[in-house]
Design an enzyme around this catalytic site. Structure first.
Site, PDB file in Angstrom:
ATOM      1  N   HIS A  48     -41.132  -3.788 -74.617  1.00 40.20           N
ATOM      2  CA  HIS A  48     -39.735  -4.213 -74.633  1.00 40.20           C
ATOM      3  C   HIS A  48     -39.440  -5.261 -75.704  1.00 40.20           C
ATOM      4  CE1 HIS A  48     -38.757  -1.848 -71.158  1.00 40.20           C
ATOM      5  NE2 HIS A  48     -39.658  -2.455 -70.408  1.00 40.20           N
ATOM      6  N   ARG A  73     -49.613  -5.499 -74.334  1.00 40.50           N
ATOM      7  CA  ARG A  73     -48.998  -4.389 -73.601  1.00 40.50           C
ATOM      8  C   ARG A  73     -48.541  -3.336 -74.610  1.00 40.50           C
ATOM      9  NH1 ARG A  73     -44.188  -4.491 -69.095  1.00 40.50           N
ATOM     10  NH2 ARG A  73     -42.884  -5.351 -70.768  1.00 40.50           N
ATOM     11  N   ASP A  87     -58.659  -1.729 -82.109  1.00 44.80           N
ATOM     12  CA  ASP A  87     -59.206  -1.974 -83.441  1.00 44.80           C
ATOM     13  C   ASP A  87     -58.518  -3.163 -84.116  1.00 44.80           C
ATOM     14  OD1 ASP A  87     -61.048   0.011 -83.192  1.00 44.80           O
ATOM     15  OD2 ASP A  87     -60.115   1.404 -84.599  1.00 44.80           O
ATOM     16  N   GLU A 152     -45.389   0.361 -61.055  1.00 40.64           N
ATOM     17  CA  GLU A 152     -43.994  -0.084 -61.041  1.00 40.64           C
ATOM     18  C   GLU A 152     -43.044   1.029 -60.627  1.00 40.64           C
ATOM     19  OE1 GLU A 152     -43.216  -1.643 -64.947  1.00 40.64           O
ATOM     20  OE2 GLU A 152     -44.589  -0.231 -65.890  1.00 40.64           O
ATOM     21  N   ASP A 178     -38.993  -2.832 -62.643  1.00 38.73           N
ATOM     22  CA  ASP A 178     -38.944  -1.370 -62.607  1.00 38.73           C
ATOM     23  C   ASP A 178     -39.141  -0.843 -61.190  1.00 38.73           C
ATOM     24  OD1 ASP A 178     -38.632  -0.218 -65.398  1.00 38.73           O
ATOM     25  OD2 ASP A 178     -40.200  -1.684 -65.732  1.00 38.73           O
TER      26      ASP A 178
END
Length: 259
Positions: A48, A73, A87, A152, A178
């Site tokens: 987000h 995230r 990586d 969620e 959510d």
């Protein structure tokens, strides 16, 4: 030299509560500031926030030398996204919208080198090995990656026991916003039904030997969830912390004006 020990993974495995905060500015300067404020972990949010791989990399670079631990995230649970952020230097990955054990198992495989997983053997030239300066990174990398999945939705809670049974999932993070929307209470995570679902889920996560996580924006909420057994608790969002303080300062100063 092997991969470095993941302090966040060790802490939650030992049930030592970890207090965190969300980073949504998508700027290395803001991340560096937050990394010097005492939080145990900081979420670099790719879902987000206006982040891309380069901005995630730059935030990892300024957080890594501090006592805060970066949790990245990804936008969604896709294997290629996991491979890229690993990586780039992430040791702990948070995956949103994991509704099934099958999806959770896929994310575990994305985090691990063969034969346990499908992560590509390309880290030698990447930031995660300090561009080849950690020659034995692959020898223990699988063990030091921490995978957190988000529950969620109603489906995720219905499948929670199966998700918890997936080897390689280190923790389950409850997403109140959510979850409340999926339960029919959009914008109202405080609805009794939502809070009851959270209160039921956290002890189940802990009973399965996994760490339970959640986001709240009040000290009262943090205390409640810690008392419920949550191990890693985020207590704010950087943009909202600044906005709240700025609005209070602006309003307070303007109230001094007479007439």
């Amino acid at each position: 030299m092997p991969a470095p020990i993941n302090p966040f993974k060790s802490a939650i495995a030992a049930n030592r509560p970890q207090i965190g905060c969300w980073l949504t500015f998508a700027e290395a300067g803001a991340a560096e500031l937050m990394a010097h404020t005492g939080f145990d972990w900081l979420v670099v949010d790719g879902e987000h926030s206006p982040n891309d791989l380069r901005s995630i990399r730059d935030q990892l670079a300024v957080i890594d030398p501090t006592d805060s631990h970066a949790v990245v995230r990804v936008p969604f649970g896709e294997a290629w996204m996991i491979k890229q952020v690993l990586d780039a230097g992430a040791q702990t990955v948070l995956v949103p919208m994991v509704d099934t054990a099958e999806h959770a198992a896929e994310m575990v495989r994305a985090c691990r080198y063969p034969p346990e997983g499908i992560r590509g053997m390309g880290a030698t030239g990447a930031r995660v090995t300090k561009f080849g300066a950690i020659p034995d990174y692959v020898s223990n990398a699988n063990q030091e990656i921490c995978l957190l999945v988000q529950a969620e939705s109603r489906a995720a809670l219905e499948n929670l026991d199966a998700i918890l049974a997936v080897d390689g999932v280190d923790g389950v993070f409850i997403g109140p916003a959510d979850l409340s929307a999926d339960m029919g209470y959009p914008g109202n995570a405080a609805a009794p039904e939502v809070q009851e679902a959270i209160a039921d889920a956290i002890p189940r996560i802990r009973a399965a030997g996994k760490a339970a996580g959640i986001l709240t924006q009040t000290l009262e909420g943090a205390q409640k969830h810690l008392d419920q057994g949550a191990t890693f608790v985020a207590v704010g969002i950087d943009t909202l912390i600044l906005a709240k303080a700025a609005r209070a300062l602006s309003a307070g100063t303007k109230a001094m004006i007479k007439g």
